[in-house]
Design an enzyme around this catalytic site. Structure first.
Site, PDB file in Angstrom:
ATOM      1  N   ASP A  92       0.866  -1.163   0.000  1.00  0.00           N
ATOM      2  CA  ASP A  92       0.000   0.000   0.000  1.00  0.00           C
ATOM      3  C   ASP A  92       0.911   1.222   0.000  1.00  0.00           C
ATOM      4  O   ASP A  92       2.080   1.147   0.384  1.00  0.00           O
ATOM      5  CB  ASP A  92      -0.919  -0.016   1.237  1.00  0.00           C
ATOM      6  CG  ASP A  92      -2.080   0.972   1.087  1.00  0.00           C
ATOM      7  OD1 ASP A  92      -2.923   1.010   1.990  1.00  0.00           O
ATOM      8  OD2 ASP A  92      -2.113   1.690   0.067  1.00  0.00           O
ATOM      9  N   ASP A 271      -7.627  -7.534   1.417  1.00  0.00           N
ATOM     10  CA  ASP A 271      -6.629  -7.593   2.494  1.00  0.00           C
ATOM     11  C   ASP A 271      -7.281  -7.056   3.750  1.00  0.00           C
ATOM     12  O   ASP A 271      -8.151  -6.177   3.672  1.00  0.00           O
ATOM     13  CB  ASP A 271      -5.406  -6.716   2.163  1.00  0.00           C
ATOM     14  CG  ASP A 271      -5.659  -5.268   2.569  1.00  0.00           C
ATOM     15  OD1 ASP A 271      -6.271  -4.536   1.763  1.00  0.00           O
ATOM     16  OD2 ASP A 271      -5.292  -4.886   3.704  1.00  0.00           O
TER      17      ASP A 271
HETATM   18  N1  LIG Z   1      -4.120   3.601  -0.098  1.00  0.00           N
HETATM   19  C1  LIG Z   1      -5.266   3.280   0.551  1.00  0.00           C
HETATM   20  N2  LIG Z   1      -5.251   2.271   1.474  1.00  0.00           N
HETATM   21  C2  LIG Z   1      -6.421   1.967   2.143  1.00  0.00           C
HETATM   22  C3  LIG Z   1      -6.386   0.978   3.161  1.00  0.00           C
HETATM   23  C4  LIG Z   1      -7.564   0.704   3.861  1.00  0.00           C
HETATM   24  N3  LIG Z   1      -7.808  -0.133   4.929  1.00  0.00           N
HETATM   25  C5  LIG Z   1      -9.107   0.063   5.223  1.00  0.00           C
HETATM   26  N4  LIG Z   1      -9.758  -0.510   6.219  1.00  0.00           N
HETATM   27  C6  LIG Z   1      -9.083  -1.323   7.237  1.00  0.00           C
HETATM   28  C7  LIG Z   1     -10.085  -1.265   8.373  1.00  0.00           C
HETATM   29  C8  LIG Z   1      -9.738  -2.141   9.505  1.00  0.00           C
HETATM   30  C9  LIG Z   1      -8.831  -1.698  10.479  1.00  0.00           C
HETATM   31  C10 LIG Z   1      -8.552  -2.523  11.569  1.00  0.00           C
HETATM   32  C11 LIG Z   1      -9.202  -3.760  11.707  1.00  0.00           C
HETATM   33  C12 LIG Z   1      -8.901  -4.641  12.851  1.00  0.00           C
HETATM   34  C13 LIG Z   1      -9.658  -4.180  14.105  1.00  0.00           C
HETATM   35  O1  LIG Z   1     -10.903  -4.802  14.167  1.00  0.00           O
HETATM   36  C14 LIG Z   1     -10.125  -4.178  10.731  1.00  0.00           C
HETATM   37  C15 LIG Z   1     -10.396  -3.365   9.624  1.00  0.00           C
HETATM   38  N5  LIG Z   1      -9.721   0.935   4.397  1.00  0.00           N
HETATM   39  C16 LIG Z   1      -8.763   1.383   3.539  1.00  0.00           C
HETATM   40  C17 LIG Z   1      -8.809   2.347   2.533  1.00  0.00           C
HETATM   41  C18 LIG Z   1      -7.625   2.651   1.842  1.00  0.00           C
HETATM   42  C19 LIG Z   1      -7.593   3.694   0.836  1.00  0.00           C
HETATM   43  O2  LIG Z   1      -8.612   4.351   0.531  1.00  0.00           O
HETATM   44  N6  LIG Z   1      -6.406   3.967   0.236  1.00  0.00           N
END
Ligand SMILES: Nc1nc2cc3nc(NCCc4ccc(CCO)cc4)[nH]c3cc2c(=O)[nH]1
Length: 376
Positions: A92, A271
């Site tokens: 990422d 992921d």
């Molecule tokens: N470059 C880029 N990377 C991303 C990574 C992301 N990761 C998420 N969500 C992860 C959410 C997430 C975070 C922690 C846990 C464990 C705790 O229960 C589970 C899900 N949304 C995301 C959106 C983006 C995005 O727009 N752009």
């Protein structure tokens, strides 16, 4: 990078395919374990990650840039060599990590300034230097530098944010297309769709991203606290527009139910830190539903963690023993629970793939969604 579509479900948008990279072929739908700082937490020997047949792991530009740093990674000949992993890696770009990990940050047209969450030192990420950084890391698939639009936000913020992401994408492509890979194998850049939870902005962003005609496309700005129904609605809008013949990667998703529903909406790559992060505090995902192993009810349940699983630790260790390890904060508890959850996620997407190919996906998905959502 080459994507081959192998099967399309008749009752949903689900599809099965293969992605060929310089480090091998990935069968889709795929779940990518998050090895944030170059390892999958608690499962430090990635021979174990091998055991769970992980085909590709995910790294983070933000973390790797800060530690071990680009000098070490460059001297090692890239991340694959540094961690001795010879299969595909996706990184990422750092946009989301800066937004989610640092307090002090400023977003300007040029890029994002932030203070390291490790030692407070000041840094600037721009579309250009994030491309250069991902060239040094050497991942097979790299992500454009975007702004992950916060949730909730008003329409105007979402529109301005996606316009900037689109300007940054042009700068990413110009830089990436004018530089060479450093270690003798090709890398692929995926653009990222934004637009928050606004249908017209999602359509505008999906059309813009598709127009760059890159080899794969990602959907960002979701799994940021929005209700699951919103996530599904936006995914449906975007997969309606993104080209079918390119892989679609939904970032940061999600629970097992989220993954099945989004496979049915035409997503190929996922992921999430959930399987490993939640494992450490005892949340186990199983074929029958979710187990909170710390619960009193498992105290003297000497049955295997999951009898149907072909993972050794699932068969040789009991629920009572794992409950004891987690409650005692034993590292082994985190390792077993993380391995179990990663293995479950990989089983789930592989099972989906096989059912898309043999035509039994849709009914199976609807049955599994009910089971996987229940708490045991
Ligand atoms: N470059 C880029 N990377 C991303 C990574 C992301 N990761 C998420 N969500 C992860 C959410 C997430 C975070 C922690 C846990 C464990 C705790 O229960 C589970 C899900 N949304 C995301 C959106 C983006 C995005 O727009 N752009």
């Amino acid at each position: 990078m080459k994507f081959t579509l192998q099967a399309q479900d008749n009752f949903s948008r689900a599809r099965a395919g293969e992605i060929e990279t310089a480090h091998g072929t990935i069968k889709t739908p795929i779940f990518m374990p998050v090895g944030t700082a170059g390892t999958v937490k608690a499962v430090h020997q990635h021979e174990l990650v091998n055991d769970i047949q992980a085909q590709i792991i995910l790294g983070n530009t933000y973390h790797l840039y800060l530690r071990p740093g680009l000098d070490v990674l460059n001297k090692a000949g890239g991340l694959h060599k540094f961690i001795n992993w010879d299969r595909p890696i996706l990184t990422d770009s750092g946009g989301y990590q800066v937004y989610s990990l640092t307090e002090v940050r400023k977003i300007k047209e040029e890029g994002v300034t932030f203070r390291s969450h490790i030692d407070g030192s000041k840094h600037l990420f721009t579309p250009e230097n994030v491309m250069d950084t991902q060239r040094i890391i050497g991942a097979d698939i790299i992500m454009a530098f975007d702004e992950c639009t916060p949730y909730p936000c008003d329409y105007n913020y979402a529109r301005r944010s996606l316009d900037m992401t689109h300007r940054w994408l042009k700068r990413c492509c110009d830089r990436f297309d004018s530089t060479e890979p450093l270690y003798g194998y090709d890398q692929t850049l995926f653009p990222i769709v934004q637009g928050s939870v606004y249908k017209d902005l999602r359509e505008k962003s999906a059309e813009k991203i598709a127009s760059f005609n890159r080899e794969g496309n990602a959907i960002g700005g979701l799994s940021v606290g929005e209700p699951a129904e919103e996530m599904y609605a936006m995914t449906e809008v975007v997969t309606n527009i993104l080209p079918k013949e390119k892989p679609r990667y939904l970032m940061g998703v999600g629970t097992p139910v989220n993954i099945l529903e989004n496979i049915a909406l035409g997503i190929d790559m996922f992921d999430c830190v959930m399987p490993t992060r939640n494992a450490r505090n005892g949340m186990l995902f199983t074929r029958e539903g979710i187990i909170n192993i710390k619960n009193e009810k498992w105290k003297d349940d000497f049955s295997p963690i999951e009898a149907e699983s072909d993972l050794l630790v699932d068969q040789i260790h009991s629920k009572a023993y794992l409950r004891h390890l987690i409650r005692s904060q034993e590292i082994l508890g985190a390792q077993i629970a993380s391995l179990h959850n990663l293995h479950f996620y990989l089983w789930l997407v592989n099972e989906a793939r096989e059912r898309i190919i043999d035509g039994t996906f849709y009914d199976w998905k609807n049955k599994m969604v009910v089971k996987l959502g229940q708490r045991l």
